[in-house]
Structure formats: C-alpha cells, structure tokens
Write an enzyme that holds these catalytic residues in place. Structure first.
Site, mmCIF file in Angstrom:
data_model
loop_
_atom_site.group_PDB
_atom_site.id
_atom_site.type_symbol
_atom_site.label_atom_id
_atom_site.label_comp_id
_atom_site.label_asym_id
_atom_site.label_seq_id
_atom_site.Cartn_x
_atom_site.Cartn_y
_atom_site.Cartn_z
ATOM 1 N N HIS A 1 0.830 -1.201 0.000
ATOM 2 C CA HIS A 1 0.000 0.000 0.000
ATOM 3 C C HIS A 1 0.865 1.251 0.000
ATOM 4 O O HIS A 1 0.618 2.205 -0.734
ATOM 5 C CB HIS A 1 -0.951 0.002 1.195
ATOM 6 C CG HIS A 1 -1.909 1.141 1.210
ATOM 7 N ND1 HIS A 1 -1.550 2.406 1.653
ATOM 8 C CD2 HIS A 1 -3.204 1.229 0.832
ATOM 9 C CE1 HIS A 1 -2.599 3.210 1.550
ATOM 10 N NE2 HIS A 1 -3.610 2.522 1.056
ATOM 11 N N ALA A 2 1.872 1.268 0.872
ATOM 12 C CA ALA A 2 2.918 2.300 0.904
ATOM 13 C C ALA A 2 2.439 3.671 1.366
ATOM 14 O O ALA A 2 3.204 4.642 1.264
ATOM 15 C CB ALA A 2 3.583 2.441 -0.479
ATOM 16 N N ASP A 3 1.235 3.784 1.890
ATOM 17 C CA ASP A 3 0.802 5.100 2.383
ATOM 18 C C ASP A 3 -0.293 4.951 3.438
ATOM 19 O O ASP A 3 -1.309 5.649 3.400
ATOM 20 C CB ASP A 3 0.303 5.966 1.230
ATOM 21 C CG ASP A 3 0.207 7.441 1.619
ATOM 22 O OD1 ASP A 3 0.871 7.830 2.600
ATOM 23 O OD2 ASP A 3 -0.529 8.191 0.955
ATOM 24 N N ILE A 4 -0.087 4.051 4.374
ATOM 25 C CA ILE A 4 -1.067 3.860 5.447
ATOM 26 C C ILE A 4 -0.897 4.967 6.477
ATOM 27 O O ILE A 4 0.187 5.169 7.032
ATOM 28 C CB ILE A 4 -0.903 2.475 6.106
ATOM 29 C CG1 ILE A 4 -1.224 1.380 5.087
ATOM 30 C CG2 ILE A 4 -1.801 2.352 7.329
ATOM 31 C CD1 ILE A 4 -1.093 -0.021 5.643
ATOM 32 N N ASN B 1 -6.019 7.847 5.382
ATOM 33 C CA ASN B 1 -6.335 6.832 4.388
ATOM 34 C C ASN B 1 -7.091 5.650 4.985
ATOM 35 O O ASN B 1 -7.131 4.572 4.392
ATOM 36 C CB ASN B 1 -5.060 6.341 3.701
ATOM 37 C CG ASN B 1 -4.481 7.390 2.785
ATOM 38 O OD1 ASN B 1 -5.164 8.337 2.403
ATOM 39 N ND2 ASN B 1 -3.218 7.240 2.431
#
Length: 364
Positions: A35-38, A42
């Site tokens: 996912h790289a953007d938790i 989000n």
C-alpha cells in the site's frame, strides 16, 4: 480524531479496527501488493454511528507490486515511514505493518509516536523509542552513513545515530522533538493510554506487546499480518455480534424494508408489547437463547415483529410468530425439556392476547 479533539479511542473499540486493517494487509500480502501510504487519513470510517466501527483501507495512489519497489523511492508519510524507507534500503510489504503499528498507537494514545518534520528527527525518535536497526542492515542502506556514525574495526563495525548537535554542525538542521509525551519505551504506553478498569490491564499489556512486534526496526523480525490476528490481544475479543445481549437485540429492532407505513396508534401499542417482552425476562417463561452469527436477524424475528406486520395483518400475528419459530436454525433456540416447550407456547399466546387487546383498544 479531530472531532474527538484527539481523545484516545478505548482499547475495546481498537479491537475491530485493528482486526479489519490487518485483514486488509493479509489480502494485500497474498497479492504481493504494497500500500505504501497507510495513515489515519487513508482509513475511511464507513459509518461513524455504527458500533463497532467498520473501516476500509483507501487511497492506493502509491501502491505497487513488490517487484516494483525501488530503494530510495519516496513512499509513506513521514510520521508513519518505516526505518528501511528512511535509510534507502530495500523494502517490501513489511513497511505497511510498521505504518499500521504507528497509526494504531496514535489512535490508542491520542498522539503520534514519531511526529517529525525531517527524516533525521524521525530516525531520532525511532531510535530513542524502539532502538536502531541492526548494523548488518544499516550497512545496506543508501542514507545510513549520512545519519549514522560508523565506529570500530572493519570486522566489528558499530553504527550509532549521530547526535543532534553533530548532525546540526554538518547539515545545519537542528533536531526538534514534537512529542506530547516523552516516552522512554513503548512500555510507558501502559501508563499513558487511559483505561477505565484495572481488570483490563492485562488486555492493555497484550496491546503494547503487539505494538512492540509491529514496530520492530528490523524488517525481517517484524510481525506478519497472520501472526497479528493470532496474537493474545485478540484472544479475549468477542465477536461483536455474539457479544450482544438479548436486551440489545430487542431494544434495537431491525428496520423493515417494506413500504407500509405503520399507524401511530398501533406503534404506541407495539411499544407496550415490547414492555411485556422485557417484563417476561425475569419470569419462568423466559427462553434460553444461544446467540449465533445471525442472532440479530433471527432472534428478533422470534421475539418481536416489525410494526408493519402488526398494522397490516394483526389477526395473523400469532401464526407468524409460530412460523418464524418453527423455521429457525436448530442452534439458535435451545429448549431443554418438554415443559420448556409448553412455556414457550404460553409465552407466544400471551403476546397474541396482548396484540389483540391493543388492536381492540385502538379501534374503540
């Protein structure tokens, strides 16, 4: 969290949130997707009035396949950035577990663990709170020598984070700690996170233990999603549907999808019938109910009827009750003896008589 003025969520409400997000990571891991953007922004709350909370992981704008993860790529928000990303090391789906641990700690404590405006500040907070990555991993990072000192011989290298004054002397950046509380370790969260009863202290200890495993600086030693769901923190959690009492099921009736509009007078009468049901709980005619996954949809049908059915066909209420009770799953209602069966029938008859009396009173 903004509307709550950053007041911490109770541990009991964190249970379902963490379980749902971990399940999402489990599916992403099976697909080899990062996912790289938790971060909190989000995580979407489906319905904030629903209890327990239902959440969804959103915004896959930075998501990528594991094979497309390039060291040094700018991913993750700084507050929730994993150490391997900060140091320019190889990364994979383990960075999502780090971010999830930082997010869960934030909503449980009411403040961020690593509030930083610079990568060095984030590393300083990580090293002070959970320790620094092993030397063998630091040696593989592109930015390791920029933030760490290398001491010792070639065979016995020791990496230490540069002190704030030395880093400021070399780069001109001065470390700023923006923490609301100065934590010496994650164990201090046991005293910081508010909890209501001392009986829940064991649950809080399990929660902190899980956080420690999610926030391990070494990506190879970080816990995986499946192990999170098997952690003792979830052992004491009850299914939200199973944990509901009979009183809750009766007090919160299901909304009927029919288009019929109940008469106001019969609505008032139906409320009096609900009082009869509440009063009958303490009598000998009470029925032993075993809750199941569909208790909210089945048990309610057996005990109380939607108002639309009462207003549309009052003369068939008793038969409707018997028909619903006859077609229930075997594990929903347990009748221990023949005498208990007769008590159930007498209980249903009392509801029928109460319904007919209310209808007659309304017609008069």
């Amino acid at each position: 969290m903004l509307q709550r003025k950053h007041n911490a969520l109770p541990i009991a409400e964190i249970h379902p949130v963490l379980r749902q997000l971990t399940t999402a990571l489990l599916h992403l891991e099976a697909l080899e997707i990062i996912h790289a953007d938790i971060k909190p922004e989000n995580i979407m709350v489906v319905n904030r009035l629903q209890h327990p909370l239902q959440v969804k992981l959103i915004d896959f704008g930075l998501a990528r396949h594991v094979s497309e993860a390039v060291p040094g790529t700018a991913v993750q928000s700084l507050w929730y950035r994993a150490p391997e990303v900060l140091l320019g090391m190889d990364f994979s789906e383990q960075i999502d577990m780090w971010s999830l641990g930082a997010v869960i700690a934030e909503i449980a404590a009411g403040f961020g663990l690593f509030p930083a405006d610079h990568e060095y500040d984030a590393l300083k907070l990580i090293v002070d709170l959970v320790g620094q990555p092993p030397d063998v991993l630091l040696n593989c990072g592109q930015k390791s020598s920029f933030y760490f000192n290398i001491e010792g011989s070639y065979n016995q290298q020791i990496w230490t984070l540069k002190t704030p004054w030395k880093f400021a002397l070399q780069t001109g950046h001065h470390f700023r700690g923006n923490q609301c509380f100065h934590l010496r370790s994650l164990d201090d969260l046991v005293e910081v996170i508010p909890y209501r009863h001392m009986a829940k202290r064991e649950e809080l200890l399990n929660f902190v233990d899980l956080l420690k495993k999610m926030l391990v600086p070494d990506k190879c030693g970080r816990i995986i999603p499946l192990a999170v769901l098997e952690h003792p923190f979830f052992a004491v959690e009850q299914d939200p549907e199973v944990s509901q009492s009979i009183e809750t099921v009766i007090a919160q009736p299901l909304s009927c999808q029919q288009s019929l509009t109940p008469q106001p007078s019969l609505t008032k009468s139906f409320q009096s019938i609900e009082n009869v049901i509440f009063d009958s709980r303490d009598s000998e005619t009470s029925v032993t109910l075993q809750l199941s996954k569909n208790v909210q949809s089945v048990a309610f049908k057996a005990v109380t009827l939607p108002e639309q059915i009462v207003s549309a066909q009052p003369e068939t209420v008793y038969f409707k009750l018997e028909d619903e009770a006859a077609h229930m799953e075997p594990g929903v209602i347990k009748v221990t003896s023949g005498e208990r069966k007769s008590r159930v029938r007498r209980f249903l008859k009392s509801i029928r008589n109460a319904l007919f009396s209310c209808v007659r009173c309304d017609s008069n």
